[in-house]
Design a protein around this motif. Structure first.
Motif, mmCIF file in Angstrom:
data_model
loop_
_atom_site.group_PDB
_atom_site.id
_atom_site.type_symbol
_atom_site.label_atom_id
_atom_site.label_comp_id
_atom_site.label_asym_id
_atom_site.label_seq_id
_atom_site.Cartn_x
_atom_site.Cartn_y
_atom_site.Cartn_z
ATOM 1 N N SER A 140 26.573 10.970 34.387
ATOM 2 C CA SER A 140 27.497 11.627 35.300
ATOM 3 C C SER A 140 27.576 10.829 36.596
ATOM 4 O O SER A 140 27.308 9.624 36.621
ATOM 5 C CB SER A 140 27.039 13.065 35.557
ATOM 6 N N ILE A 141 27.942 11.490 37.665
ATOM 7 C CA ILE A 141 27.994 10.881 38.991
ATOM 8 C C ILE A 141 26.899 11.496 39.850
ATOM 9 O O ILE A 141 26.685 12.712 39.821
ATOM 10 C CB ILE A 141 29.382 11.086 39.645
ATOM 11 N N VAL A 142 26.179 10.657 40.579
ATOM 12 C CA VAL A 142 25.125 11.131 41.471
ATOM 13 C C VAL A 142 25.254 10.395 42.798
ATOM 14 O O VAL A 142 25.986 9.410 42.923
ATOM 15 C CB VAL A 142 23.716 10.913 40.874
ATOM 16 N N ALA A 143 24.530 10.879 43.793
ATOM 17 C CA ALA A 143 24.515 10.240 45.108
ATOM 18 C C ALA A 143 23.075 9.999 45.545
ATOM 19 O O ALA A 143 22.176 10.788 45.224
ATOM 20 C CB ALA A 143 25.238 11.103 46.134
ATOM 21 N N ILE A 144 22.877 8.908 46.273
ATOM 22 C CA ILE A 144 21.584 8.627 46.889
ATOM 23 C C ILE A 144 21.839 8.139 48.313
ATOM 24 O O ILE A 144 22.964 7.766 48.656
ATOM 25 C CB ILE A 144 20.774 7.565 46.099
ATOM 26 N N GLY A 145 20.815 8.151 49.129
ATOM 27 C CA GLY A 145 20.960 7.688 50.502
ATOM 28 C C GLY A 145 19.861 6.718 50.875
ATOM 29 O O GLY A 145 18.681 6.970 50.604
ATOM 30 N N THR A 146 20.245 5.606 51.504
ATOM 31 C CA THR A 146 19.254 4.641 51.981
ATOM 32 C C THR A 146 19.075 4.718 53.491
ATOM 33 O O THR A 146 18.101 4.179 54.025
ATOM 34 C CB THR A 146 19.661 3.199 51.622
ATOM 35 N N TYR A 147 19.981 5.382 54.173
ATOM 36 C CA TYR A 147 19.976 5.406 55.637
ATOM 37 C C TYR A 147 18.657 5.983 56.157
ATOM 38 O O TYR A 147 18.315 7.123 55.883
ATOM 39 C CB TYR A 147 21.151 6.235 56.136
ATOM 40 N N GLY A 148 17.880 5.168 56.862
ATOM 41 C CA GLY A 148 16.605 5.604 57.419
ATOM 42 C C GLY A 148 15.469 5.674 56.424
ATOM 43 O O GLY A 148 14.366 6.104 56.776
ATOM 44 N N CYS A 149 15.706 5.230 55.192
ATOM 45 C CA CYS A 149 14.700 5.414 54.137
ATOM 46 C C CYS A 149 14.075 4.117 53.641
ATOM 47 O O CYS A 149 13.188 4.148 52.774
ATOM 48 C CB CYS A 149 15.324 6.137 52.941
ATOM 49 N N ILE A 150 14.533 2.979 54.153
ATOM 50 C CA ILE A 150 14.010 1.703 53.650
ATOM 51 C C ILE A 150 13.635 0.787 54.816
ATOM 52 O O ILE A 150 13.859 -0.429 54.769
ATOM 53 C CB ILE A 150 15.031 1.015 52.721
ATOM 54 N N LYS A 151 13.016 1.365 55.818
ATOM 55 C CA LYS A 151 12.674 0.605 57.020
ATOM 56 C C LYS A 151 11.438 -0.268 56.840
ATOM 57 O O LYS A 151 11.345 -1.356 57.395
ATOM 58 C CB LYS A 151 12.459 1.562 58.193
ATOM 59 N N HIS A 152 10.471 0.219 56.076
ATOM 60 C CA HIS A 152 9.187 -0.469 55.964
ATOM 61 C C HIS A 152 8.925 -0.880 54.514
ATOM 62 O O HIS A 152 9.559 -0.364 53.589
ATOM 63 C CB HIS A 152 8.065 0.432 56.475
ATOM 64 N N ALA A 153 7.978 -1.784 54.333
ATOM 65 C CA ALA A 153 7.696 -2.320 52.996
ATOM 66 C C ALA A 153 7.323 -1.224 52.004
ATOM 67 O O ALA A 153 7.789 -1.223 50.858
ATOM 68 C CB ALA A 153 6.581 -3.356 53.080
ATOM 69 N N VAL A 154 6.503 -0.269 52.431
ATOM 70 C CA VAL A 154 6.095 0.796 51.515
ATOM 71 C C VAL A 154 7.277 1.690 51.168
ATOM 72 O O VAL A 154 7.398 2.183 50.040
ATOM 73 C CB VAL A 154 4.923 1.612 52.109
ATOM 74 N N ASP A 155 8.186 1.897 52.129
ATOM 75 C CA ASP A 155 9.396 2.681 51.859
ATOM 76 C C ASP A 155 10.255 1.975 50.821
ATOM 77 O O ASP A 155 10.780 2.600 49.893
ATOM 78 C CB ASP A 155 10.209 2.880 53.138
ATOM 79 N N LYS A 156 10.399 0.671 50.987
ATOM 80 C CA LYS A 156 11.222 -0.107 50.063
ATOM 81 C C LYS A 156 10.621 -0.090 48.660
ATOM 82 O O LYS A 156 11.344 0.000 47.666
ATOM 83 C CB LYS A 156 11.366 -1.539 50.567
ATOM 84 N N TYR A 157 9.295 -0.164 48.594
ATOM 85 C CA TYR A 157 8.633 -0.140 47.290
ATOM 86 C C TYR A 157 8.941 1.162 46.546
ATOM 87 O O TYR A 157 9.364 1.151 45.381
ATOM 88 C CB TYR A 157 7.120 -0.291 47.448
ATOM 89 N N HIS A 158 8.734 2.292 47.225
ATOM 90 C CA HIS A 158 8.949 3.586 46.568
ATOM 91 C C HIS A 158 10.433 3.827 46.297
ATOM 92 O O HIS A 158 10.781 4.441 45.284
ATOM 93 C CB HIS A 158 8.370 4.716 47.422
ATOM 94 N N PHE A 159 11.293 3.345 47.188
ATOM 95 C CA PHE A 159 12.721 3.550 46.952
ATOM 96 C C PHE A 159 13.158 2.795 45.702
ATOM 97 O O PHE A 159 13.863 3.340 44.847
ATOM 98 C CB PHE A 159 13.550 3.100 48.155
ATOM 99 N N LYS A 160 12.729 1.546 45.595
ATOM 100 C CA LYS A 160 13.127 0.748 44.429
ATOM 101 C C LYS A 160 12.525 1.309 43.144
ATOM 102 O O LYS A 160 13.207 1.384 42.113
ATOM 103 C CB LYS A 160 12.711 -0.709 44.620
ATOM 104 N N ALA A 161 11.273 1.726 43.203
ATOM 105 C CA ALA A 161 10.630 2.304 42.017
ATOM 106 C C ALA A 161 11.330 3.584 41.584
ATOM 107 O O ALA A 161 11.559 3.819 40.387
ATOM 108 C CB ALA A 161 9.155 2.572 42.302
ATOM 109 N N GLY A 162 11.690 4.417 42.568
ATOM 110 C CA GLY A 162 12.389 5.652 42.250
ATOM 111 C C GLY A 162 13.793 5.406 41.741
ATOM 112 O O GLY A 162 14.283 6.110 40.846
ATOM 113 N N LEU A 163 14.454 4.388 42.300
ATOM 114 C CA LEU A 163 15.789 4.034 41.837
ATOM 115 C C LEU A 163 15.764 3.612 40.380
ATOM 116 O O LEU A 163 16.590 4.049 39.564
ATOM 117 C CB LEU A 163 16.352 2.909 42.710
#
Length: 227
Positions: free
Chosen positions: A157-180
Protein backbone atom coordinates in the motif's frame (compact mmCIF):
# COMPACT_ATOMS: atom_id res chain seq x y z
CA UNK A 1 -20.26 18.67 36.02
CA UNK A 2 -18.78 17.23 32.84
CA UNK A 3 -15.30 15.86 33.22
CA UNK A 4 -13.00 16.93 30.41
CA UNK A 5 -11.14 14.08 28.81
CA UNK A 6 -7.40 14.44 29.31
CA UNK A 7 -5.96 11.63 27.21
CA UNK A 8 -6.83 8.96 24.68
CA UNK A 9 -6.80 6.31 27.41
CA UNK A 10 -9.60 7.90 29.43
CA UNK A 11 -13.14 6.44 29.44
CA UNK A 12 -12.10 2.84 28.94
CA UNK A 13 -9.60 3.59 26.19
CA UNK A 14 -12.21 5.38 24.07
CA UNK A 15 -14.13 2.30 22.85
CA UNK A 16 -16.10 4.44 20.38
CA UNK A 17 -12.91 4.94 18.36
CA UNK A 18 -12.67 1.24 17.53
CA UNK A 19 -16.32 0.60 16.76
CA UNK A 20 -16.28 -1.29 13.47
CA UNK A 21 -12.49 -1.58 13.34
CA UNK A 22 -10.49 -4.67 12.47
CA UNK A 23 -7.42 -5.60 14.49
CA UNK A 24 -3.95 -6.95 13.92
CA UNK A 25 -1.54 -8.98 16.01
CA UNK A 26 -1.28 -10.08 19.60
CA UNK A 27 -1.83 -6.51 20.80
CA UNK A 28 -4.95 -6.07 18.64
CA UNK A 29 -3.75 -2.92 16.91
CA UNK A 30 -6.52 -1.29 14.80
CA UNK A 31 -5.92 -1.67 11.07
CA UNK A 32 -5.60 1.23 8.64
CA UNK A 33 -6.72 -0.38 5.44
CA UNK A 34 -5.14 -0.09 2.03
CA UNK A 35 -7.06 2.54 0.05
CA UNK A 36 -8.98 1.53 -3.06
CA UNK A 37 -6.88 4.03 -5.00
CA UNK A 38 -3.46 5.31 -4.01
CA UNK A 39 -3.39 9.11 -4.10
CA UNK A 40 -0.06 10.89 -3.80
CA UNK A 41 -0.56 14.37 -2.30
CA UNK A 42 1.00 17.49 -3.76
CA UNK A 43 2.14 18.64 -0.32
CA UNK A 44 2.21 17.69 3.35
CA UNK A 45 1.23 20.44 5.78
CA UNK A 46 1.81 20.19 9.54
CA UNK A 47 -1.35 20.08 11.62
CA UNK A 48 -0.54 23.36 13.41
CA UNK A 49 0.02 25.14 10.06
CA UNK A 50 -2.95 23.69 8.19
CA UNK A 51 -4.87 26.97 7.90
CA UNK A 52 -2.03 28.51 5.87
CA UNK A 53 -2.71 26.26 2.90
CA UNK A 54 -4.48 27.89 -0.03
CA UNK A 55 -5.76 24.77 -1.77
CA UNK A 56 -6.78 22.27 0.88
CA UNK A 57 -7.61 19.46 -1.52
CA UNK A 58 -4.03 19.46 -2.79
CA UNK A 59 -2.64 19.06 0.73
CA UNK A 60 -2.60 16.25 3.23
CA UNK A 61 -2.23 16.93 6.95
CA UNK A 62 0.78 15.45 8.70
CA UNK A 63 1.78 15.45 12.36
CA UNK A 64 5.53 15.93 12.13
CA UNK A 65 5.82 18.13 15.18
CA UNK A 66 5.95 17.78 18.95
CA UNK A 67 3.14 15.63 20.30
CA UNK A 68 1.53 18.44 22.39
CA UNK A 69 0.95 20.34 19.15
CA UNK A 70 -1.63 17.76 18.04
CA UNK A 71 -2.80 16.49 21.43
CA UNK A 72 -6.31 17.75 20.68
CA UNK A 73 -6.56 15.29 17.80
CA UNK A 74 -5.56 12.39 20.04
CA UNK A 75 -7.94 13.48 22.76
CA UNK A 76 -11.01 14.07 20.61
CA UNK A 77 -10.56 13.10 16.96
CA UNK A 78 -14.29 13.34 16.31
CA UNK A 79 -14.01 17.12 16.62
CA UNK A 80 -11.86 17.22 13.47
CA UNK A 81 -13.83 14.97 11.12
CA UNK A 82 -15.56 17.70 9.12
CA UNK A 83 -12.47 19.90 8.94
CA UNK A 84 -10.17 17.11 7.81
CA UNK A 85 -12.63 16.13 5.08
CA UNK A 86 -11.93 19.50 3.45
CA UNK A 87 -8.29 18.45 2.88
CA UNK A 88 -6.89 15.80 0.60
CA UNK A 89 -6.54 13.54 3.62
CA UNK A 90 -4.42 12.97 6.69
CA UNK A 91 -1.38 10.98 7.68
CA UNK A 92 -2.04 9.10 10.91
CA UNK A 93 -0.61 10.90 13.99
CA UNK A 94 3.16 10.66 14.33
CA UNK A 95 3.20 9.81 18.03
CA UNK A 96 6.73 9.72 19.41
CA UNK A 97 8.53 6.40 19.83
CA UNK A 98 11.62 7.32 21.79
CA UNK A 99 14.15 4.51 21.96
CA UNK A 100 14.75 5.13 25.67
CA UNK A 101 11.04 5.03 26.49
CA UNK A 102 9.61 1.91 28.06
CA UNK A 103 8.47 -0.68 25.56
CA UNK A 104 4.92 -0.40 26.90
CA UNK A 105 4.93 3.34 26.10
CA UNK A 106 6.19 2.68 22.59
CA UNK A 107 3.48 0.09 21.98
CA UNK A 108 0.88 2.52 23.31
CA UNK A 109 1.95 5.15 20.81
CA UNK A 110 1.76 2.69 17.94
CA UNK A 111 -1.80 2.04 19.11
CA UNK A 112 -2.59 5.77 19.28
CA UNK A 113 -1.35 6.22 15.74
CA UNK A 114 -3.48 3.41 14.34
CA UNK A 115 -6.61 3.94 16.39
CA UNK A 116 -6.94 7.57 15.31
CA UNK A 117 -5.98 6.81 11.72
CA UNK A 118 -8.45 3.94 11.41
CA UNK A 119 -11.16 6.06 13.04
CA UNK A 120 -10.72 8.83 10.46
CA UNK A 121 -10.64 6.28 7.66
CA UNK A 122 -13.96 4.80 8.77
CA UNK A 123 -15.39 8.33 8.73
CA UNK A 124 -14.59 8.67 5.04
CA UNK A 125 -11.25 10.50 5.24
CA UNK A 126 -8.33 9.42 3.07
CA UNK A 127 -5.69 8.17 5.51
CA UNK A 128 -2.06 7.26 4.92
CA UNK A 129 -0.44 5.27 7.76
CA UNK A 130 2.53 6.96 9.40
CA UNK A 131 5.19 4.38 10.20
CA UNK A 132 7.41 5.16 13.17
CA UNK A 133 9.76 2.78 14.95
CA UNK A 134 11.68 3.27 18.16
CA UNK A 135 13.99 0.79 19.85
CA UNK A 136 15.03 -2.38 18.04
CA UNK A 137 12.32 -4.28 19.92
CA UNK A 138 9.70 -2.42 17.88
CA UNK A 139 11.06 -3.27 14.42
CA UNK A 140 12.46 -6.76 15.08
CA UNK A 141 11.14 -9.95 16.67
CA UNK A 142 13.75 -9.92 19.44
CA UNK A 143 11.06 -9.35 22.09
CA UNK A 144 7.78 -10.42 20.49
CA UNK A 145 6.84 -12.73 17.61
CA UNK A 146 5.63 -9.68 15.66
CA UNK A 147 7.30 -6.44 14.63
CA UNK A 148 5.23 -4.02 16.68
CA UNK A 149 5.98 -0.90 14.62
CA UNK A 150 4.33 -2.34 11.52
CA UNK A 151 1.15 -3.80 12.98
CA UNK A 152 -2.14 -2.36 11.78
CA UNK A 153 -0.85 -1.57 8.28
CA UNK A 154 -1.67 -3.62 5.20
CA UNK A 155 0.99 -4.74 2.75
CA UNK A 156 1.62 -3.34 -0.73
CA UNK A 157 0.00 0.00 0.00
CA UNK A 158 1.09 3.59 0.62
CA UNK A 159 2.80 4.61 3.85
CA UNK A 160 4.56 7.69 5.20
CA UNK A 161 7.74 8.14 7.21
CA UNK A 162 9.54 11.20 8.54
CA UNK A 163 13.25 11.95 8.75
CA UNK A 164 12.95 15.54 9.99
CA UNK A 165 14.82 15.72 13.31
CA UNK A 166 15.31 11.96 13.41
CA UNK A 167 18.69 11.39 11.75
CA UNK A 168 20.94 13.93 13.44
CA UNK A 169 23.39 11.55 15.09
CA UNK A 170 25.13 8.32 14.11
CA UNK A 171 23.03 6.16 16.43
CA UNK A 172 19.84 7.78 15.08
CA UNK A 173 20.93 7.05 11.53
CA UNK A 174 21.72 3.44 12.42
CA UNK A 175 18.29 2.76 13.91
CA UNK A 176 16.49 4.70 11.19
CA UNK A 177 18.16 2.71 8.43
CA UNK A 178 17.64 -0.60 10.24
CA UNK A 179 13.98 0.20 10.80
CA UNK A 180 13.55 1.33 7.21
CA UNK A 181 14.93 -1.94 5.92
CA UNK A 182 12.67 -3.90 8.27
CA UNK A 183 9.64 -1.86 7.19
CA UNK A 184 10.31 -2.41 3.50
CA UNK A 185 10.69 -6.16 4.07
CA UNK A 186 7.60 -6.44 6.26
CA UNK A 187 5.12 -4.19 4.44
CA UNK A 188 6.42 -4.24 0.85
CA UNK A 189 4.87 -0.79 0.25
CA UNK A 190 4.11 0.40 -3.27
CA UNK A 191 4.74 4.03 -2.27
CA UNK A 192 6.64 5.59 0.64
CA UNK A 193 6.16 9.29 1.34
CA UNK A 194 9.19 10.82 3.06
CA UNK A 195 8.79 14.03 5.04
CA UNK A 196 12.27 15.53 5.28
CA UNK A 197 15.57 14.80 3.63
CA UNK A 198 16.54 11.51 1.99
CA UNK A 199 20.31 11.15 2.44
CA UNK A 200 21.86 8.56 0.18
CA UNK A 201 23.72 7.06 3.14
CA UNK A 202 20.36 5.88 4.49
CA UNK A 203 18.11 5.49 1.45
CA UNK A 204 20.61 4.65 -1.29
CA UNK A 205 20.45 0.90 -0.76
CA UNK A 206 16.66 0.81 -0.99
CA UNK A 207 15.76 3.13 -3.85
CA UNK A 208 15.09 0.12 -6.05
CA UNK A 209 12.71 -1.43 -3.50
CA UNK A 210 9.74 0.89 -3.93
CA UNK A 211 8.69 4.34 -5.08
CA UNK A 212 9.83 7.05 -2.67
CA UNK A 213 8.22 10.49 -2.83
CA UNK A 214 10.13 13.15 -0.89
CA UNK A 215 8.60 16.28 0.69
CA UNK A 216 10.54 19.20 2.11
CA UNK A 217 9.80 20.00 5.74
CA UNK A 218 7.54 22.99 6.39
CA UNK A 219 10.34 25.29 7.52
CA UNK A 220 12.14 24.80 4.22
CA UNK A 221 8.92 25.35 2.26
CA UNK A 222 8.25 28.61 4.10
CA UNK A 223 11.74 29.88 3.41
CA UNK A 224 11.22 29.03 -0.23
CA UNK A 225 7.80 30.65 -0.30
CA UNK A 226 6.14 27.69 -2.00
CA UNK A 227 2.62 27.00 -0.76
Amino acid sequence: MNKKRKAILDDGCCPELVSGAEFDGIFEIPIIKKPEKIIIPKMIVPFSERNKVKDRKQAIIGFYEMDPQFASVLISPKDFIDEFKSYGGVISPDCSLYRDATLSAQITNVYRNRVVGSFFQRKGIYVIPQIRWGSAETYTTSQFPEKIAFLGVEKKSIVAIGTYGCIKHAVDKYHFKAGLEAMLEELEPDVVLVYGSMPDSIFGDYLHSTRFVQYDDWTKIMHGGDR
